[in-house]
Write a protein that holds these residues in place. Structure first.
Motif, PDB file in Angstrom:
ATOM      1  N   LEU A  98       1.018  -1.189  -0.087  1.00  0.00           N
ATOM      2  CA  LEU A  98      -0.157  -0.018   0.101  1.00  0.00           C
ATOM      3  C   LEU A  98       0.835   1.279   0.124  1.00  0.00           C
ATOM      4  O   LEU A  98       0.220   2.403  -0.009  1.00  0.00           O
ATOM      5  N   PRO A 108      -5.454   3.364  -1.020  1.00  0.00           N
ATOM      6  CA  PRO A 108      -6.348   2.938   0.053  1.00  0.00           C
ATOM      7  C   PRO A 108      -6.477   1.294   0.262  1.00  0.00           C
ATOM      8  O   PRO A 108      -6.000   0.523  -0.372  1.00  0.00           O
ATOM      9  N   ILE A 109      -7.056   0.888   1.531  1.00  0.00           N
ATOM     10  CA  ILE A 109      -6.865  -0.551   1.720  1.00  0.00           C
ATOM     11  C   ILE A 109      -7.843  -1.481   0.849  1.00  0.00           C
ATOM     12  O   ILE A 109      -7.536  -2.801   0.654  1.00  0.00           O
ATOM     13  N   GLU A 111      -7.025  -1.681  -2.348  1.00  0.00           N
ATOM     14  CA  GLU A 111      -5.845  -2.379  -2.965  1.00  0.00           C
ATOM     15  C   GLU A 111      -5.264  -3.669  -2.397  1.00  0.00           C
ATOM     16  O   GLU A 111      -4.363  -4.242  -2.893  1.00  0.00           O
ATOM     17  N   GLU A 117      -4.942  -8.929   3.869  1.00  0.00           N
ATOM     18  CA  GLU A 117      -5.629  -8.320   5.117  1.00  0.00           C
ATOM     19  C   GLU A 117      -5.817  -9.148   6.398  1.00  0.00           C
ATOM     20  O   GLU A 117      -5.719  -8.819   7.474  1.00  0.00           O
ATOM     21  N   VAL A 125      -5.533  -2.899   9.699  1.00  0.00           N
ATOM     22  CA  VAL A 125      -5.639  -2.305   8.491  1.00  0.00           C
ATOM     23  C   VAL A 125      -6.453  -1.062   8.585  1.00  0.00           C
ATOM     24  O   VAL A 125      -6.541  -0.253   7.753  1.00  0.00           O
ATOM     25  N   GLY A 126      -7.512  -1.260   9.502  1.00  0.00           N
ATOM     26  CA  GLY A 126      -8.445  -0.062   9.561  1.00  0.00           C
ATOM     27  C   GLY A 126      -7.673   1.273  10.413  1.00  0.00           C
ATOM     28  O   GLY A 126      -8.135   2.253   9.759  1.00  0.00           O
ATOM     29  N   GLU A 129      -5.719   2.626   7.484  1.00  0.00           N
ATOM     30  CA  GLU A 129      -6.523   3.555   6.466  1.00  0.00           C
ATOM     31  C   GLU A 129      -7.066   4.874   7.191  1.00  0.00           C
ATOM     32  O   GLU A 129      -7.125   5.850   6.427  1.00  0.00           O
ATOM     33  N   GLU A 130      -7.211   4.968   8.362  1.00  0.00           N
ATOM     34  CA  GLU A 130      -7.452   5.998   9.109  1.00  0.00           C
ATOM     35  C   GLU A 130      -6.220   7.107   9.091  1.00  0.00           C
ATOM     36  O   GLU A 130      -6.575   8.397   8.684  1.00  0.00           O
ATOM     37  N   ARG A 132      -4.154   7.102   6.657  1.00  0.00           N
ATOM     38  CA  ARG A 132      -4.076   7.738   5.250  1.00  0.00           C
ATOM     39  C   ARG A 132      -4.980   8.679   5.022  1.00  0.00           C
ATOM     40  O   ARG A 132      -4.850   9.706   4.321  1.00  0.00           O
ATOM     41  N   LEU A 133      -6.238   8.433   5.478  1.00  0.00           N
ATOM     42  CA  LEU A 133      -7.235   9.466   5.261  1.00  0.00           C
ATOM     43  C   LEU A 133      -6.962  10.807   5.864  1.00  0.00           C
ATOM     44  O   LEU A 133      -7.082  11.949   5.345  1.00  0.00           O
TER      45      LEU A 133
END
Length: 332
Positions: A98, A108-109, A111, A117, A125-126, A129-130, A132-133
């Motif tokens: 990623l 984004p997850i 991918e 995962e 993973v969550g 993503e947090e 990243r956002l």
């Protein structure tokens, strides 16, 4: 220690060099044994602190226009330090799948393949993503100090760090102060754009910035723990103890001096005759003299005794037979 009524704070562990590998091994051993300890370290460059490197990684990823792409290793390290419980192996899996260093950006997850995962874990993973956002939503015109303060606020939440990160707070405070000072002086030194300020801030630290106001790096010392220190660190700042443990006593590190042919402190001393060349005999004599002073200085700070610990081979598999070990043979 119980047999001799010896408290951990009355023990000092002395080593010629204290690199990352040795710190890791000693730390793991003491934690498994349930023994408190702390590192007596002299001031070092901020880039040597993993938390500093981690936060600079997030800063660079939030500003891809600065063209300072972090390496995959830096991103994996930042993930392990930002998400409690995420080990290096799973962080590396996330980074491989990623992270695009050529952009640079986090993907984004969606991918992420389902088997990966599953191996990493839905929770981790969550949280990835947090982050990243959050990075993608940052205002690129905001100052570095504002960014770092907001980042610390995010990563201090319990889902990222269940326990308060005292050392992280100290690092954040230093970074914010350093960024604020740079912002106030940016125009005077010709840094007229956010990208120029950001490049100067990150490059300055990564290239070994020496600061007059160094941060308190690492975890806060435990006053009731065993002291772990280098030779000269202990001689300069260590307190007297009942027992000292000398590690790697067969290593030449006890006898070595820095190889500085252009800035030899002994040659540059005012007392040295400039007409006399510096020879190997001079070097050998100084090394032995310094070793003698080290031994006298350490033993003068020890009340009960010294424990010698060594290995026939070093970590590279090379046989060790240093001058200190040979000199101590008659008293073994």
């Amino acid at each position: 220690m119980g047999e001799h009524d010896l408290h951990p704070s009355e023990i000092a562990i002395i080593v010629p060099y204290l690199d990352g590998a040795l710190r890791y091994m000693l730390g793991n051993a003491f934690r498994e044994a349930g023994l408190p300890y702390y590192l007596l370290r002299r001031r070092s460059s901020p880039r040597d602190e993993p938390r500093v490197r981690a936060w600079l990684t997030w800063l660079a990823l939030a500003h891809p226009d600065w063209q300072l792409p972090p390496s995959p290793f830096d991103v994996a390290e930042a993930l392990t330090l930002s998400i409690s419980g995420l080990d290096a192996a799973r962080a590396e899996l996330l980074t491989e799948r990623l992270y695009q260093p050529e952009v640079p950006q986090l993907l984004p997850i969606a991918e992420l393949p389902a088997p990966i995962e599953s191996r990493v874990g839905t929770l981790f993973v969550g949280l990835f993503e947090e982050i990243r956002l959050w990075l993608a939503a940052q205002d690129e015109t905001a100052s570095i100090d504002q960014f770092l303060h907001s980042l610390f606020t995010l990563l201090s939440e319990r889902r990222f760090q269940p326990e308060p990160d005292v050392a992280g707070a100290a690092v954040c405070d230093w970074l914010v102060q350093a960024a604020t000072r740079l912002r106030h002086s940016a125009a005077a030194i010709g840094l007229n754009t956010p990208a120029a300020v950001g490049n100067a801030f990150i490059d300055g630290i990564n290239q070994g910035l020496v600061t007059a106001n160094p941060p308190e790096l690492g975890d806060p010392p435990d006053p009731n723990g065993m002291m772990i220190s280098t030779i000269y660190g202990y001689l300069l700042a260590g307190k007297p103890v009942r027992v000292q443990v000398w590690l790697e006593t067969a290593a030449t590190g006890w006898w070595d001096i820095p190889n500085q042919p252009l800035s030899n402190a002994f040659v540059l001393a005012q007392s040295y005759d400039p007409s006399q060349p510096w020879t190997m005999d001079n070097d050998f004599h100084i090394r032995n003299q310094l070793l003698s002073r080290i031994v006298r200085g350490l033993t003068a700070r020890c009340a009960d005794g010294v424990l010698l610990a060594t290995s026939d081979l070093d970590r590279r598999g090379v046989r060790q037979d240093g001058p200190l070990w040979r000199a101590l043979q008659p008293v073994r």
